[in-house]
Design a protein around this motif. Sequence first.
Motif: not given
Length: 138
Positions: A56, A58-60, A62-66
């Motif tokens: 989770e 790493q996904m955040s 990768a998406r550029g979200t905090r």
Amino acid sequence: MEARDHELKKELAATLQARGELGEEYETALIDSFLEKVEQRLDTTLDRRVRRQLAEQQMSVARGTRPAEPWSFGERHGLGIVSLVLAVPLSAIGVVNAGIEGLVVAWLGIVGVNAFQAARGGGLFRRQEERAPSDWRD
């Protein structure tokens, strides 16, 4: 009841039955064996939870979200505030009963509880939707 819970219950029943058949001299070995199985299950559960949280994160990233802040201000600082409020009567009780040593013990306890809470990562309570689902049911 989940299948994994049923398996663990069967293991416990088998351990208790074996203890009855083999006698008390094997009790320690049987208990150790059962606890080892429980520990392996807990390790698997913990490993799965850590992998899920890392994925989770790493996904955040990768998406550029905090990632969302897990605790509100009150949950994060509530214990500290309550500790400071209770510090006055605890200090008074410590001084009256044991003098300066009582005061030191009271404050060491206050600091210890807050340090443990801070090291644990913050809030005392998590909102229901932020709790991880039970990994016993994975």
